[in-house]
Design an enzyme around this catalytic site. Sequence first.
Site, PDB file in Angstrom:
ATOM      1  N   CYS A 114      -0.306  12.606 -33.042  1.00  0.00           N
ATOM      2  CA  CYS A 114       0.202  13.554 -34.065  1.00  0.00           C
ATOM      3  C   CYS A 114       1.282  14.012 -34.518  1.00  0.00           C
ATOM      4  O   CYS A 114       1.485  15.041 -36.045  1.00  0.00           O
ATOM      5  CB  CYS A 114      -1.099  14.818 -33.739  1.00  0.00           C
ATOM      6  SG  CYS A 114      -2.631  15.273 -33.313  1.00  0.00           S
ATOM      7  N   HIS A 254       3.506  21.574 -35.920  1.00  0.00           N
ATOM      8  CA  HIS A 254       2.314  20.627 -35.750  1.00  0.00           C
ATOM      9  C   HIS A 254       1.051  22.047 -36.010  1.00  0.00           C
ATOM     10  O   HIS A 254       1.909  23.106 -34.867  1.00  0.00           O
ATOM     11  CB  HIS A 254       1.990  19.829 -34.566  1.00  0.00           C
ATOM     12  CG  HIS A 254       0.815  19.051 -34.819  1.00  0.00           C
ATOM     13  ND1 HIS A 254      -0.139  18.969 -35.726  1.00  0.00           N
ATOM     14  CD2 HIS A 254      -0.321  18.644 -33.276  1.00  0.00           C
ATOM     15  CE1 HIS A 254      -1.344  18.681 -35.202  1.00  0.00           C
ATOM     16  NE2 HIS A 254      -1.123  18.254 -33.964  1.00  0.00           N
ATOM     17  N   ASN A 284      -6.486  21.310 -37.189  1.00  0.00           N
ATOM     18  CA  ASN A 284      -5.133  20.712 -37.196  1.00  0.00           C
ATOM     19  C   ASN A 284      -6.393  19.659 -37.750  1.00  0.00           C
ATOM     20  O   ASN A 284      -7.151  18.956 -37.916  1.00  0.00           O
ATOM     21  CB  ASN A 284      -5.621  20.567 -35.187  1.00  0.00           C
ATOM     22  CG  ASN A 284      -4.906  19.516 -34.714  1.00  0.00           C
ATOM     23  OD1 ASN A 284      -4.098  18.836 -35.861  1.00  0.00           O
ATOM     24  ND2 ASN A 284      -5.224  19.524 -33.445  1.00  0.00           N
TER      25      ASN A 284
END
Length: 327
Positions: A114, A254, A284
């Site tokens: 990520c 994030h 997410n």
Amino acid sequence: MLKVRVTGTGAFLPERCLTNDDLARFVDTSDEWIRSRTGIRKRHLLPEGEPPAGMGVVAARAALAEAGVDHQQVDLLIAATNVPEQPIPGTAPHIVAGLGLPGEPAFMDLKAGCAGFVYGMALAAGAISAGLFRRAVVVGIEALSRFVDWKDRRTCVLFGDGAGAVVLEPSCGEAGILGVSLHGDADKLALLRIEAGGVRLPASEETVKKGLHFLKMEGEGVFRAAVPMMERATREALAQAGLSPKDIDWLIPHQANLRIIRPLAAKLGVPKERVVVNIDRVANTSTASIPIALDELVRAGKLKEGEIVALTAFGAGAAYGTVVLRW
Ligand code: UT7
């Protein structure tokens, strides 16, 4: 060194939405559990059969339009993604083809969990700064809904699909990337994984039967590592820029879990109203989470010229990093 700045942002979220209540109809979970443990209320999902690269095309097109950059002028496109469009070739050529970029620009996929978008931004900026390229598009794009086990409540509630993009160009003024810190802790490589479908364990009837093509996660291990990783990278990137956490005007972390975002902000001393959070609406989205959040901030007119922004992420690998820039 030549300074490099963001001149355009763009994002795309699929129209289809799945709320926590929708999820609770087919998996043993509840809106209360998901909201209190993660902050997520809903996620956007790419409809079956739609090629994910299309999301990157829309996001990149919007970023190029905002930057006022002619497609002819793009000489590098990086697609940060965990799971590419297909094993060979990856996602980047599909986006380049979808955009119809002329002049045969360089393109590549980048896999750093990520943190891929932050890595992509840092490396593209470095390459521009070194004179290798003039104008880069960096796309964060993910459709993990295609790789989560919709029967596994520990993972399927967490992820959403989407894409975000930035255009990077040389800067003549004060605006630009000021500091970068990229790291990885390969001792943690098993925390977040898809076991089959690569060269180590190619896809077979057996791997599919065992569900080895699904995303697996040691949630608690990721959870514990996330805050120290992002805090370290952010402090280092700020120090490189000659700044400290109190100089941060906007922290864009994030969007993995609100229970990760809040302690990170507290450790850095960034007030709640200066932390960009959209996990409640988009969940997410992995590599896409930071460019989507950045684009929302820009389009809401909140990000002002001269402000200091810290983009920080962690993910599979475990790769992590921060980019600090002046807008
Ligand atoms: O981009 C990076 C990707 N990943 C992450 O950042 C994830 C990082 N980790 C996390 O965010 C958290 O660890 C989770 C949200 C994944 C889990 O939260 P937690 O507070 O660590 O829960 P847990 O795993 O300790 O599970 C507690 C209980 C368990 O039940 P038992 O064993 O205590 O009876 C789970 O089975 O909650 C259960 N549970 C659920 N219950 C309802 C796990 N998932 C769910 C669910 N709905 N969706």
